[in-house]
Write an enzyme that holds these catalytic residues in place. Structure first.
Site, PDB file in Angstrom:
ATOM      1  N   ASP A 490       0.805  -1.219   0.000  1.00 18.59           N
ATOM      2  CA  ASP A 490       0.000   0.000   0.000  1.00 18.59           C
ATOM      3  C   ASP A 490       0.839   1.271   0.000  1.00 18.59           C
ATOM      4  O   ASP A 490       0.345   2.349  -0.291  1.00 18.59           O
ATOM      5  CB  ASP A 490      -0.841   0.041   1.285  1.00 18.59           C
ATOM      6  CG  ASP A 490      -2.207  -0.565   1.103  1.00 18.59           C
ATOM      7  OD1 ASP A 490      -2.678  -0.635  -0.039  1.00 18.59           O
ATOM      8  OD2 ASP A 490      -2.799  -0.963   2.124  1.00 18.59           O
TER       9      ASP A 490
HETATM   10  C1  GLC Z   1      -1.612  -3.912   5.460  1.00 14.71           C
HETATM   11  C2  GLC Z   1      -2.824  -3.909   4.580  1.00 14.71           C
HETATM   12  C3  GLC Z   1      -2.613  -4.782   3.370  1.00 14.71           C
HETATM   13  C4  GLC Z   1      -1.347  -4.421   2.670  1.00 14.71           C
HETATM   14  C5  GLC Z   1      -0.177  -4.407   3.627  1.00 14.71           C
HETATM   15  C6  GLC Z   1       1.087  -3.908   2.983  1.00 14.71           C
HETATM   16  O1  GLC Z   1      -1.457  -5.140   6.056  1.00 14.71           O
HETATM   17  O2  GLC Z   1      -3.963  -4.335   5.286  1.00 14.71           O
HETATM   18  O3  GLC Z   1      -3.695  -4.674   2.472  1.00 14.71           O
HETATM   19  O4  GLC Z   1      -1.126  -5.353   1.646  1.00 14.71           O
HETATM   20  O5  GLC Z   1      -0.471  -3.574   4.721  1.00 14.71           O
HETATM   21  O6  GLC Z   1       1.037  -2.567   2.674  1.00 14.71           O
HETATM   22  C1  GLC Z   2      -1.417  -0.438   5.108  1.00 12.31           C
HETATM   23  C2  GLC Z   2      -0.009  -0.253   5.537  1.00 12.31           C
HETATM   24  C3  GLC Z   2       0.188   1.012   6.278  1.00 12.31           C
HETATM   25  C4  GLC Z   2      -0.444   2.172   5.537  1.00 12.31           C
HETATM   26  C5  GLC Z   2      -1.900   1.874   5.304  1.00 12.31           C
HETATM   27  C6  GLC Z   2      -2.586   2.971   4.600  1.00 12.31           C
HETATM   28  O1  GLC Z   2      -2.163  -0.838   6.175  1.00 12.31           O
HETATM   29  O2  GLC Z   2       0.431  -1.310   6.343  1.00 12.31           O
HETATM   30  O3  GLC Z   2       1.536   1.227   6.501  1.00 12.31           O
HETATM   31  O4  GLC Z   2      -0.297   3.340   6.234  1.00 12.31           O
HETATM   32  O5  GLC Z   2      -2.013   0.704   4.565  1.00 12.31           O
HETATM   33  O6  GLC Z   2      -3.952   2.771   4.555  1.00 12.31           O
END
Ligand code: GLC
Ligand code: GLC
Length: 826
Positions: A490
């Site tokens: 993300d």
């Molecule tokens: C969090 C989010 C997931 C994403 C991951 C890496 O665990 O829930 O959707 O793939 O972060 O950014």
């Molecule tokens: C995922 C990631 C986090 C980020 C978030 C944004 O959960 O783990 O680091 O801030 O997405 O929605």
């Protein structure tokens, strides 16, 4: 250092001191009513949606962290204490919390009084039950007064924390000291107008007094650690008019030496149809019939015990579908108990409510929930089916997807929108796992809306086709998939270019003309494209399957070519076409995500015999060797190395975290299993098992003071090797790690893996686990599998099925009710 121990027989983790490094929590409930409960009785309850139907109040960002929960104050001749240690913090002579499958039992003892409280949500009920056993362990008679405590939330948890000008005037309660089964307090804020639900807090005995006004209970300058009413020993009989409605009932208890008494407390959620809301014409008194019915079900200890036994039986049944008996108790307890339990919790909660997720933030993630299916499909296949269809209905007609959807409405979340280009492919992953587990091909013919619009509905198979085609038709200059907003990571926001404080990297408009490409999605396409082709084939569409396989072969070549950096796979190409995850960069040289998935997809796999020269020269082995060397440390495999030390405008959120944390080089446990599985593909079970143990909480129990979080569930992240507090975990419970580690352990290390036409038996766990037995129930048949494992690199299973040796590693599915005995030598 440990703060407790596992009790595998009871399926419990036993915490023996209140002074854990962080609140260690558990979940109660698995259908509609849920509670979070810490080892000190902190937490809260909600009905279905942690944001819209919050029953009790909990303060995140609190000081200390975990004050706010369901409490029981004991006044023992003026000595006031709480058996859960918090909030009073009076020293206890004995303390123990047992977190089990859907229940928690907290015991505290002080000065000859022992209080044991069992908390659970019974199957099929919208209520949290507390069975409180008070015992006089001294040799003198005891005269005690108990005071229950809950603080009500005004239903909408976000509004509850922001809208004080209104909320401090709307709170309303009713008190029923002579309810049919004891005494009860009703929280009915907003019931007069548009709500048809209320909460009840009750004891199954006639209480001596009550409080419903928080300030009357605590006193003006006191907190929950020194509330005036329990200190005085007498309830204030206060009625809340606005301000802060709460519930407390006082119960006097006289105990001879050695004597025990059991009292039941209920917190329930009730709804009335519009025409049955009131018990009087003036609309002042609520219709309490459904509450009385609920309380009548838990009026006696026998009833409570029966409901608790029923809960235990349902968990025994659930956990019987996959069990292992090996020489390693840590492996057994994770696979048999805690990992599967965590998969059920992630199924229920998605990423909504934990001690790190407030329940008011995210909805359900498209990619999160589809991956979660991989971990719980064997436990609740019918609910997996429903979940898959709900998620698919939020997909857009062009195959892209809403990144999130709301659990109550089951609609896509407009605020977050779309454009995360990995999302569509995870739908194929979920459907493939469902088909392999159940053989229910009828799901492919289900009519499913696009963008929740029934007029656009088409078959689920068509949804898969659009998912597949979305990648085919969205490619960049190298022929790799366009990344869009971000892919699995993300925080890799290659088109965003955000310079404004507070702007969201996930929703701020992308800079136009973006051609940033993702190698990761390329590997994901090869992996799940193969499932799409296999499904099309079995769905009677060989031409579709053949065309898909051509696309997959082309993508495979592209990844091997434009995606290869020399010693590992690159991660992406940015907005300007510059490679990311390359040795040419000073930081962020290697990323974990494409390495594991590439090998899972068979990209760069020339040989699976580690003793051969082709193996050593292969891209797959070279990439995974680089992972071990560059990303590895004793706590697991970091997401990227070296982590970025400065903000890079063209990369986005990943470079906002200090190196070693979260996506910027934290050990993001979710994708460690991809490497673990990759190593099993290559026949290096010893390495796979080593990586597994580094992140798996039961193996980290001895360093709980470093790890900090629960030793029985995975955390999303462990601080990586560049972090000052390396090894410290954050975000326990709600993480895709649960599903993926269960897949890695059950299907690849232990090697029992449902496929379309049979059960594959292919253990790759290295020499440390020489003998083990797995019982797997799938499609109604039971497979008893005994494994003799040399652990030799590259060794592959030879099978005997019901006494006859077979070619290959696929055991055809047997008829429901059958028991199949498999003997496996590796
Ligand atoms: C969090 C989010 C997931 C994403 C991951 C890496 O665990 O829930 O959707 O793939 O972060 O950014
Ligand atoms: C995922 C990631 C986090 C980020 C978030 C944004 O959960 O783990 O680091 O801030 O997405 O929605």
């Amino acid at each position: 250092m440990r703060f407790g121990h596992f009790d595998d027989e009871a399926r419990e983790y036993v915490i023996t001191t209140p002074h854990t490094p962080y609140p260690w929590i558990n979940y109660l409930g698995s259908q509609d009513f849920f509670s979070l409960i810490s080892h000190q009785a902190g937490g809260y309850s909600f009905y279905r949606d942690a944001r819209m139907r919050r029953l009790t109040r909990y303060r995140y960002n609190n000081v200390p962290t975990d004050v706010g929960g369901r409490y029981l104050y004991v006044n023992d001749g003026g000595d006031v204490w709480t058996p859960s240690y918090l909030p009073v913090k009076a020293e206890l002579d004995h303390f123990e919390t047992r977190h089990g499958m859907g229940y928690t039992r907290i015991t505290g003892e002080r000065r000859g009084v022992r209080v044991e409280t069992l908390y659970f949500v019974p199957n099929g009920e919208n209520a949290e039950i507390q069975r409180i056993t008070v015992t006089n362990t001294s040799d003198a008679a005891k005269t005690l007064t108990l005071f229950t405590f809950v603080e009500f939330a005004l239903w909408n948890a976000l509004d509850d924390q922001t809208n004080y000008q209104r909320n401090l005037s709307v709170g309303e309660v009713e008190v029923e000291m002579d309810s049919p089964y004891g005494s009860a307090i009703y929280h009915k804020t907003e019931y007069r107008e548009r709500r048809n639900h209320y909460a009840v807090h009750a004891v199954n005995v006639r209480a001596a007094g009550y409080d419903t006004d928080r300030e009357a209970f605590t006193g003006e300058f006191n907190g929950l650690y020194d509330p005036q009413v329990p200190l005085s020993g007498v309830s204030g009989n206060s009625i809340a008019y606005g301000w802060y409605p709460m519930g407390s009932l006082s119960v006097p208890v006289e105990l001879a030496p050695g004597e025990s008494r059991v009292i039941t407390v209920v917190l329930g959620y009730l709804e009335n149809p519009d025409e049955e809301k009131w018990a009087d014409d003036a609309h002042q008194i609520i219709n309490k019939e459904p509450a009385h019915e609920l309380l009548g079900k838990f009026a006696t200890t026998e009833q409570v015990d029966a409901a608790f036994a029923d809960l235990g039986a349902s968990w025994t049944e659930l956990l019987s579908r996959y069990t292992v008996t090996s020489t390693d108790p840590k492996l057994d307890r994770m696979v048999n108990i805690w990992n599967q339990y965590q998969c059920m919790v992630t199924f229920n909660m998605s990423r909504s409510a934990s001690y790190f997720e407030t329940g008011i933030g995210r909805g359900m993630g498209f990619r999160d929930s589809t991956q979660d299916v991989l971990g719980f499909v064997h436990l609740v296949p019918e609910r997996a089916r429903e979940r898959i269809l709900d998620i698919a209905a939020t997909q857009f007609p062009d195959g892209s997807a809403y990144h999130q959807y709301q659990p109550l409405t089951k609609r896509g979340n407009l605020e977050v929108g779309s454009g995360f280009n990995d999302d569509p492919l995870w739908l194929i992953a979920a459907v493939a796992a469902y088909l392999k587990e159940t053989g229910d091909w009828s799901i492919l013919d289900e009519q499913v809306a696009f963008d929740n619009d029934e007029a656009l509905a088409d078959t689920l198979f068509e949804h898969l086709t659009r998912s597949f085609q979305h990648t085919v038709t969205n490619r960049g200059p190298h022929g790799l998939p366009l990344i869009g907003r971000a892919d699995w990571n993300d925080c890799l926001n290659l088109n965003c270019f955000s310079t404004t404080p507070g702007e969201s990297f996930q929703t701020t408009e992308n800079q136009g003309g973006g051609v940033a490409e993702s190698v990761f999605i390329g590997t994901q396409f090869v992996l799940y494209g193969a499932d799409y082709a296999a499904i099309a084939e079995r769905h009677g569409l060989p031409d579709v399957a053949a065309a898909a396989r051509e696309e997959i072969a082309a993508m495979k070549a592209t990844v091997e070519d434009s995606g290869w950096d020399g010693k590992w796979f690159r991660r992406a190409y940015d907005f300007y076409g510059t490679p990311i995850g390359t040795d040419e960069d000073t930081e962020g040289k290697i990323f974990i995500e494409p390495q594991g998935v590439a090998v899972m997809a068979g990209i760069g796999v020339q040989s699976t015999d580690p003793t051969t020269p082709e193996f050593a020269a292969s891209k797959a082995a070279t990439a995974l060797d680089s992972v071990g060397e560059m990303l590895g440390c004793e706590h697991g495999l970091s997401l990227v190395y070296p982590g970025y030390t400065t903000y890079r405008l063209n990369m986005g959120e990943i470079t906002t975290y200090p190196p070693g944390y979260k996506e910027n080089g934290g050990i993001f446990c979710h994708n460690n299993p991809w490497v673990i599985i990759g190593e099993t593909v290559l026949g290096r079970g010893d390495r796979a098992f080593d990586y597994y143990k580094r992140i798996t909480p039961a193996y980290r129990e001895d360093i709980s003071e470093v790890h900090k979080l629960e030793p029985y569930v995975y955390a999303q992240m462990i601080a990586g090797k560049q972090a000052a507090r390396m090894g410290e975990a954050k975000n326990s419970f709600l993480t895709g790690t649960a599903a993926w580690t269960f897949v890695a352990a059950s299907q690849y290390l232990l090697g029992v893996r449902p496929d379309y036409d049979g059960l594959v038996i292919d253990p790759q766990i290295g020499p440390e686990v020489p003998e083990f037995a797995v019982t797997r129930v799938v499609r109604g048949a039971t497979y008893e599998i005994t494994v003799h494992n040399s652990g030799r690199p590259g060794a592959r299973a030879r099978l005997t099925v019901d006494g006859n040796s077979i070619e290959g590693r696929l055991v055809p599915y047997a008829a429901p009710g059958a028991t199949v005995r498999v003997d496996c030598t590796v």
